[in-house]
Write an enzyme that holds these catalytic residues in place. Sequence first.
Site, PDB file in Angstrom:
ATOM      1  CB  SER A 148     -39.102 128.575  34.261  1.00  0.00           C
ATOM      2  OG  SER A 148     -38.234 128.104  33.265  1.00  0.00           O
ATOM      3  CG  ASP A 225     -43.328 126.547  27.853  1.00  0.00           C
ATOM      4  OD1 ASP A 225     -42.227 126.749  27.306  1.00  0.00           O
ATOM      5  OD2 ASP A 225     -43.499 126.645  29.088  1.00  0.00           O
ATOM      6  CG  HIS A 258     -41.540 129.330  29.622  1.00  0.00           C
ATOM      7  ND1 HIS A 258     -41.764 128.089  30.181  1.00  0.00           N
ATOM      8  CD2 HIS A 258     -40.448 129.837  30.264  1.00  0.00           C
ATOM      9  CE1 HIS A 258     -40.842 127.849  31.107  1.00  0.00           C
ATOM     10  NE2 HIS A 258     -40.039 128.897  31.183  1.00  0.00           N
TER      11      HIS A 258
END
Length: 280
Positions: A148, A225, A258
């Site tokens: 991320s 996600d 995620h």
Amino acid sequence: MLELIEEHRCFDGVQRIYRHESKSIGLPMRFSVFLPAQAASGKVPALFYLAGLTCTEETFPIKAGAQRYAAEQGIALIAPDTSPRGADIPGEKDAWDFGVGAGFYVDATREPWSERYRMYSYVTQDLREAVLAELPVREDRLGIFGHSMGGHGALVLALRNPDVYRSVSAFAPIAAPSLCPWGVKAFTGYLGDDRSAWARYDASELVKTASRFEGGILIDQGLADQFLAEQLHPDVFERHAREAGHDVTVRRHEGYDHGYFFISTFVGDHIAHHARVLTR
């Protein structure tokens, strides 16, 4: 000098947490290290892992399950914190996506952030120098990956420093930060309104002119996600990388979100990706 905070036996190696003084940030910083058994008899390759928003140096070693694979390959794992702690800047704890836990791996140029929020220099200089000086790690066998915000950081640091990091990969990276709310907020706050300054920390811009990596670039992205459409934009990075002639693999996975259940599923593949370059 490194101050040992914790040590735990792990897959015949050791998992540690250290604290040290950072010249770039001017505050103590913490990072975790996994040293495989091979490090007891000589220097080993190392992978730096950059974590995402709200994470600390403990998140990756606790949640990712990476030590098993690193032990098999004889690779050290190094994971820094995600921002300075204790800078005491007004408002630095007001939002989860800016300030504490959200350093974005940039060197801030805008006051009041510019004195302490210098995570780019911390990772590329202070942390690397401390690790090489005091731990059994090979200077010529370093790779970098992340998730991320940390995936953004890993791509940026690798693309800007191919002489330092020989291999690179990312999980669900913020791949075009100049185009997404997280990136715009962070870049405006840390760097100001001049978008030309943002390009130095935008992987989708940097990849257009960057050197190519021997083992290519690996990205894994979950299709469930919740941040994919608005924040991540791996398609932008993939397009620019291919146009520039890079060997880039973006694997898209149905049903994965995620979080670290996603990361732990594919972390073995990432360590193998790096090992093909770092352990030759």
